[in-house]
Design an enzyme around this catalytic site. Structure first.
Site, PDB file in Angstrom:
ATOM      1  N   CYS A  10       0.826  -1.053  -0.088  1.00 34.22           N
ATOM      2  CA  CYS A  10      -0.128  -0.118  -0.084  1.00 34.22           C
ATOM      3  C   CYS A  10       0.856   1.163   0.036  1.00 34.22           C
ATOM      4  CB  CYS A  10      -1.018  -0.057   1.181  1.00 34.22           C
ATOM      5  SG  CYS A  10      -0.047   0.088   2.904  1.00 34.22           S
ATOM      6  N   CYS A  13       3.190   1.505   2.928  1.00 33.76           N
ATOM      7  CA  CYS A  13       4.198   0.613   2.974  1.00 33.76           C
ATOM      8  C   CYS A  13       5.430   1.209   2.179  1.00 33.76           C
ATOM      9  CB  CYS A  13       3.633  -0.890   2.390  1.00 33.76           C
ATOM     10  SG  CYS A  13       2.492  -1.609   3.286  1.00 33.76           S
TER      11      CYS A  13
END
Length: 75
Positions: A10, A13
């Site tokens: 994501c 991340c």
């Protein structure tokens, strides 16, 4: 030193990975940076919220994106 970024890929991340790379660069240290995206592997660390930062097999942060300065303290 082995640094792992745990997460699904994501935006948070990716931001954590970028911050880790910047912290390593600023400190001038040798480190292997790995992305861990398999949920079984992530759960093996006891992480329930991503992203998470693991340094030498110790979970340092989970569920948030620490700043470059914070990451330097963990390294």
């Amino acid at each position: 030193m082995v640094i792992k970024v745990l997460g699904s890929g994501c935006a948070n991340c990716k931001k954590l990975e970028a911050n880790v790379r910047e912290a390593v660069k600023e400190l001038g240290i040798e480190a292997t940076i790995e992305k861990v995206q398999d949920f079984k592997d992530i759960m093996a660390y006891g992480v329930m919220k991503t992203p998470a930062l693991v340094v030498d097999e110790q979970v340092k942060v989970m569920g948030r994106v620490p700043s470059v300065e914070d990451i330097k303290k963990y390294l």
